[in-house]
Design a protein around this motif. Sequence first.
Motif, mmCIF file in Angstrom:
data_model
loop_
_atom_site.group_PDB
_atom_site.id
_atom_site.type_symbol
_atom_site.label_atom_id
_atom_site.label_comp_id
_atom_site.label_asym_id
_atom_site.label_seq_id
_atom_site.Cartn_x
_atom_site.Cartn_y
_atom_site.Cartn_z
ATOM 1 N N TYR A 162 -39.409 113.767 -49.795
ATOM 2 C CA TYR A 162 -38.863 113.375 -51.095
ATOM 3 C C TYR A 162 -39.340 114.333 -52.188
ATOM 4 O O TYR A 162 -38.600 114.667 -53.118
ATOM 5 N N CYS A 186 -37.386 117.507 -52.138
ATOM 6 C CA CYS A 186 -36.073 117.239 -52.760
ATOM 7 C C CYS A 186 -36.190 117.185 -54.278
ATOM 8 O O CYS A 186 -35.324 117.704 -55.007
ATOM 9 N N ASN A 219 -31.637 105.246 -47.683
ATOM 10 C CA ASN A 219 -32.691 104.975 -46.698
ATOM 11 C C ASN A 219 -32.145 104.176 -45.527
ATOM 12 O O ASN A 219 -32.534 104.393 -44.371
ATOM 13 N N THR A 241 -37.729 105.697 -43.289
ATOM 14 C CA THR A 241 -37.348 105.763 -44.700
ATOM 15 C C THR A 241 -37.197 104.353 -45.278
ATOM 16 O O THR A 241 -37.430 104.144 -46.471
#
Length: 579
Positions: free
Chosen positions: A195, A198, A320, A351
């Motif tokens: 994450y 990203c 997710n 996730t």
Amino acid sequence: MKRFLGWLDRCWYLFLAGGCIGAELLVFLIFRENSYFTVQDNLDLFVAHFQVLSHSNSWFAHGATVPMLGGISRDSLSSEWNLYNILYTFMPVFWAYLTGYFLKILIGTGSFVLLAKDVYQKAYPRYRGIAWAAGLCYGLLPLFPAYGIAFASIPLAVFILRRIYRKEGKWWYALLFVYPFLSYFSYFGFFLLAYLVCAVVIVSIRDKKFCGRLAVAVPVLAAGYVCFEYRLFGQMLFSDVKTIRETMVESNLNFSEVLGQIREAFLTPVFHAASDHAVFVLPVCVIVLVWQLVAAVQKKNLKKFKSSALLWVLLLIMFNCLVYGLYFQGDFRGLFETFLPPLKGFQFNRTVFFNPFLWYAALFLALKVLYDTGKLFWKRIANLAACIAAAVILFTPAVYNEFYWTCYHQAYRAVKHTEVNLLNFREYYSTDLMEEIKADINYDGEYAAGYGLNTAVLEYSGISTLDGYLGFYPQSYKEEFTKLIWPAYERVPQWQTYYGEWGARAYLFAGSGESIYNPYRNQVLSDHHLYLDSEQFVKMGGKYLFSRYELDNAEELGFTLRGIYSNESAPYTIYLYEI
């Protein structure tokens, strides 16, 4: 009355927090070791492992072998440098468990409030009550106990990263480095890093300038996980031992089945990460989102709706869930393992473990919409909704809801004047009975196995075991253990699937196909014939067999009944066999 309501409007969240935490604390202090803690993946797994490490003085040892599963490397068990784990190094087990339970609530609430305060800055006092209430709900969730603190600390990680992004001092990098002391790489660390990468890309594009601050945070956080979980990384990257993770068989679902998994993950609690959102939180969020959409259409301002924080949090939840479902598609999973070979067997569908936090962030945002109307009526509706959300969590019979199950079973005993079939903490481990047996046979570390009795019960009392429950041990031992249980294994196809394709629970299975390892007071077995290769038992170093059943072919296998043990404090009658 008006004065009282005004005071309640200001302090309601303190009463909610005090009432919920106080009620749970009171219940567990009253019943203590007669509390009903979940056995599955809890008392039969990590709590027993911690006792194995304590009995063998292996918490901080290197190059050590611990006496379970015939003797495995210390590095196969949990890291000593973790807040939850380290409680068990210096506290009695029950009190360590209880401390971890309440730390999870406090860290979940506190980190959620910290994040809300950081996001809303000067406007935070207006939302203080619902921030505390939503954070409390998140802290109260019945999440996987061993990683409850790791779940609870997710908002703290986001809080630290926001401070780094805003250039608020280099010491925030130091805090990020030690954050893994609260977390766990396999469940959260890998995904936090993904994450974060990203976020670096998205923020750099948005700001039209490379975000070096967050980019530096990636190796800092990664280094923290490597240091605090050095045993895990050593096993993953530098060990040539083939483990059962490489031979586990995963589901390979078709398109409609994958869609079913995605839908299920969105609507219902996922095992280990029960968010208890379906009954109340989900409808509230959907209703408020529709309200926002209608208002945006009426005002011809869809751009504002598209920027709704509630909308984006719900979309992240859906993302997710999408990854969770795709994990069960073989080609997609194979592509992942091709690009990242060291993570073969790694469950990247975790996730969804971030969704409990996201659901209660969504609840907060939904309640904030009501607050932002500026009307006292809607503010009070929001406060009431927060209280209902907390009540739903407390009284939902979820797997790890220790408070609910303790209240339910103790109430049942009081009303019905009878014992319940499920075992409480004290009964499950029955340490007095185990110590009595050890004293009678002058036990000196010989290897044993359990039949109809969770291996955890033996491990907890310091008995070395051939069997055990662990998701990360050598494939070679699984093959040896398969030879041991082969007479039952070849008779029952379900054991060939359950153990052959998974293998984490290396138990002596019943040849009748019945499940005999439930934490029940009364557990009937129709066939008392033991299906076991006794020569393999001796070859593997076994000497004792702790059985809940009297065996009708013990002599044929070369076992001698050493004694029959029971006492008033234990629900078990143990038939101890020696070979």
